[in-house]
Motif scaffolding. Structure first.
Motif, PDB file in Angstrom:
ATOM      1  N   VAL A  98      -0.535 -16.929  -5.362  1.00  0.00           N
ATOM      2  CA  VAL A  98      -1.360 -16.347  -4.305  1.00  0.00           C
ATOM      3  C   VAL A  98      -0.544 -16.276  -3.017  1.00  0.00           C
ATOM      4  O   VAL A  98       0.072 -17.275  -2.614  1.00  0.00           O
ATOM      5  N   ILE A  99      -0.545 -15.115  -2.383  1.00  0.00           N
ATOM      6  CA  ILE A  99       0.098 -14.941  -1.083  1.00  0.00           C
ATOM      7  C   ILE A  99      -1.002 -14.811  -0.030  1.00  0.00           C
ATOM      8  O   ILE A  99      -1.965 -14.064  -0.212  1.00  0.00           O
ATOM      9  N   ILE A 100      -0.856 -15.540   1.063  1.00  0.00           N
ATOM     10  CA  ILE A 100      -1.732 -15.378   2.222  1.00  0.00           C
ATOM     11  C   ILE A 100      -0.852 -14.898   3.368  1.00  0.00           C
ATOM     12  O   ILE A 100       0.060 -15.597   3.791  1.00  0.00           O
ATOM     13  N   ALA A 101      -1.108 -13.682   3.823  1.00  0.00           N
ATOM     14  CA  ALA A 101      -0.272 -13.085   4.857  1.00  0.00           C
ATOM     15  C   ALA A 101      -1.063 -12.884   6.139  1.00  0.00           C
ATOM     16  O   ALA A 101      -2.256 -12.583   6.103  1.00  0.00           O
ATOM     17  N   SER A 102      -0.379 -13.029   7.264  1.00  0.00           N
ATOM     18  CA  SER A 102      -1.042 -12.871   8.560  1.00  0.00           C
ATOM     19  C   SER A 102      -0.128 -12.151   9.532  1.00  0.00           C
ATOM     20  O   SER A 102       1.095 -12.109   9.354  1.00  0.00           O
ATOM     21  N   GLN A 103      -0.733 -11.554  10.566  1.00  0.00           N
ATOM     22  CA  GLN A 103      -0.012 -10.966  11.696  1.00  0.00           C
ATOM     23  C   GLN A 103       0.987  -9.895  11.254  1.00  0.00           C
ATOM     24  O   GLN A 103       2.157  -9.927  11.595  1.00  0.00           O
ATOM     25  N   GLY A 104       0.462  -8.950  10.475  1.00  0.00           N
ATOM     26  CA  GLY A 104       1.258  -7.831  10.000  1.00  0.00           C
ATOM     27  C   GLY A 104       0.494  -7.108   8.911  1.00  0.00           C
ATOM     28  O   GLY A 104      -0.601  -7.529   8.522  1.00  0.00           O
ATOM     29  N   GLY A 105       1.046  -6.019   8.403  1.00  0.00           N
ATOM     30  CA  GLY A 105       0.377  -5.258   7.359  1.00  0.00           C
ATOM     31  C   GLY A 105       0.814  -5.681   5.963  1.00  0.00           C
ATOM     32  O   GLY A 105       1.894  -6.256   5.792  1.00  0.00           O
ATOM     33  N   PRO A 106      -0.002  -5.383   4.936  1.00  0.00           N
ATOM     34  CA  PRO A 106       0.307  -5.793   3.553  1.00  0.00           C
ATOM     35  C   PRO A 106       1.253  -4.838   2.838  1.00  0.00           C
ATOM     36  O   PRO A 106       0.998  -4.407   1.706  1.00  0.00           O
ATOM     37  N   LYS A 107       2.372  -4.490   3.474  1.00  0.00           N
ATOM     38  CA  LYS A 107       3.294  -3.528   2.880  1.00  0.00           C
ATOM     39  C   LYS A 107       3.950  -4.042   1.604  1.00  0.00           C
ATOM     40  O   LYS A 107       4.318  -3.261   0.731  1.00  0.00           O
ATOM     41  N   LYS A 131      -8.626  -1.820   7.446  1.00  0.00           N
ATOM     42  CA  LYS A 131      -7.301  -1.329   7.091  1.00  0.00           C
ATOM     43  C   LYS A 131      -6.700  -2.109   5.927  1.00  0.00           C
ATOM     44  O   LYS A 131      -6.135  -1.529   4.993  1.00  0.00           O
ATOM     45  N   ALA A 132      -6.815  -3.439   5.974  1.00  0.00           N
ATOM     46  CA  ALA A 132      -6.286  -4.265   4.887  1.00  0.00           C
ATOM     47  C   ALA A 132      -7.056  -4.013   3.600  1.00  0.00           C
ATOM     48  O   ALA A 132      -6.479  -3.960   2.504  1.00  0.00           O
ATOM     49  N   ASP A 133      -8.358  -3.837   3.715  1.00  0.00           N
ATOM     50  CA  ASP A 133      -9.192  -3.558   2.552  1.00  0.00           C
ATOM     51  C   ASP A 133      -8.787  -2.228   1.917  1.00  0.00           C
ATOM     52  O   ASP A 133      -8.671  -2.126   0.685  1.00  0.00           O
ATOM     53  N   ALA A 134      -8.569  -1.238   2.744  1.00  0.00           N
ATOM     54  CA  ALA A 134      -8.166   0.076   2.233  1.00  0.00           C
ATOM     55  C   ALA A 134      -6.803   0.017   1.547  1.00  0.00           C
ATOM     56  O   ALA A 134      -6.520   0.806   0.634  1.00  0.00           O
ATOM     57  N   ALA A 135      -5.947  -0.929   1.975  1.00  0.00           N
ATOM     58  CA  ALA A 135      -4.629  -1.087   1.363  1.00  0.00           C
ATOM     59  C   ALA A 135      -4.708  -1.781   0.004  1.00  0.00           C
ATOM     60  O   ALA A 135      -3.707  -1.838  -0.714  1.00  0.00           O
TER      61      ALA A 135
END
Length: 322
Positions: A98-107, A131-135
């Protein structure tokens, strides 16, 4: 028999955990294996915080958690960090589940989907959540202004922000964070429409959290109004009031230039408090829930108590025995 929380949630099936509870990724406090390992063994999602870690230490911590449990765990990666690309490379090579990412986009999401990892994205507004959901992220961790560390810069509380994100119609499950210290707080997040809760300060205050004893004692003594937000206008931090925050406040009131304020803000770090024990002049990051916490038990006991309290709250609200 292990107690369960009978709340509707996709998170256990999605992440492979027993309880829809996430341990916040806290620099230094969970920048090692013990806390993440204990939480994951207990059935919640343990999280290693990559932020301040050296690459070799990060690999060692990941492998230690893998060796200690078959349960899923996560790696928290602040994407603004200059070493974030290296952290993600390590996570991919080590097949972190599992990756938890913050302060940026999920590229980087496709890289991790390729081997079956899940991606949870930290957001602080309905727009960022959409935006994150749409990604296509697998879940959204919605952090309110009452959380410790780097909360929502506009200071909107989790009670309002979580509800706003749910009302925005996102498809991914929402995990509420900020202002949660016990099972009643977890139940409140479900009432808002979330499917789980993330707790930081509660897990900071455990035996396994790797911060200086003076840091934990300062949080243990803190009252409800003993945190403040410093660094407004930049990347603000919620921390305990101390000599450092008083100095920053005095400088702001005196109308010092932004450059001088920024220099003052950067002069002290979380490391000063967390590793060196300087709780008067370091950044003692903690959420408002510090005022609700006065013990330092093992993390497994915290998870078990959270589950029991949340289920008791659910029964109480349903009119049953609690």
């Amino acid at each position: 028999m292990t107690a369960t929380m009978n709340f509707p949630s996709r998170l256990p099936g999605l992440l492979g955990i027993r309880h829809p509870i996430v341990q916040g990724g806290m620099s230094w406090a969970s920048s090692s294996a013990p806390l993440a390992l204990a939480v994951s063994r207990a059935g919640a999602l343990g999280v290693i915080a990559a932020g301040p870690m050296r690459p070799d230490d990060l690999v060692e911590a990941i492998r230690a958690v893998k060796a200690g449990t078959d349960a899923p765990f996560a790696l928290n990666v602040p994407l603004y960090n200059k070493r974030s690309a290296e952290f993600l490379d390590i996570a991919e090579a080590e097949r972190v589940p599992v990756i938890i990412a913050s302060q940026g986009g999920p590229k980087a999401l496709p890289r991790f989907r390729a081997y079956g990892a899940k991606w949870l994205h930290v957001v602080a507004s309905p727009l960022h959540a959409q935006k994150a959901d749409a990604a296509g992220v697998d879940g959204l961790i919605v952090v309110g202004g009452d959380a410790g560390g780097h909360p929502a810069p506009d200071e909107v509380s989790a009670m309002v922000l979580v509800r706003a994100v749910v009302k925005a119609g996102v498809k991914a499950p929402v995990i509420g964070a900020g202002g949660v210290a016990d099972g009643a707080g977890i139940a409140a997040m479900f009432a808002l429409g979330a499917e789980g809760a993330q707790l930081g300060t509660r897990f900071l205050m455990t035996e396994e959290a790797s911060v200086h004893p003076a840091y934990k004692e300062a949080v243990r003594r803190a009252g409800l109004s003993d945190t403040t937000l410093v660094g407004r206008g930049g990347l603000p931090v919620r921390q305990l009031r101390n000599l450092f925050t008083a100095e920053v406040d005095a400088a702001e009131r005196a109308g010092h230039a932004k450059e001088l304020l920024a220099e003052l803000y950067m002069s002290r770090t979380l490391k000063h408090a967390a590793l060196e024990g300087d709780v008067e002049r370091g950044k003692v990051e903690a959420g408002q829930t510090a005022g609700l916490i006065d013990d330092i038990p093992p993390a497994a006991e915290v998870v078990a108590k959270l589950v029991a309290e949340a289920e008791a709250a659910r029964l109480r609200l349903a009119g049953g025995a609690a």
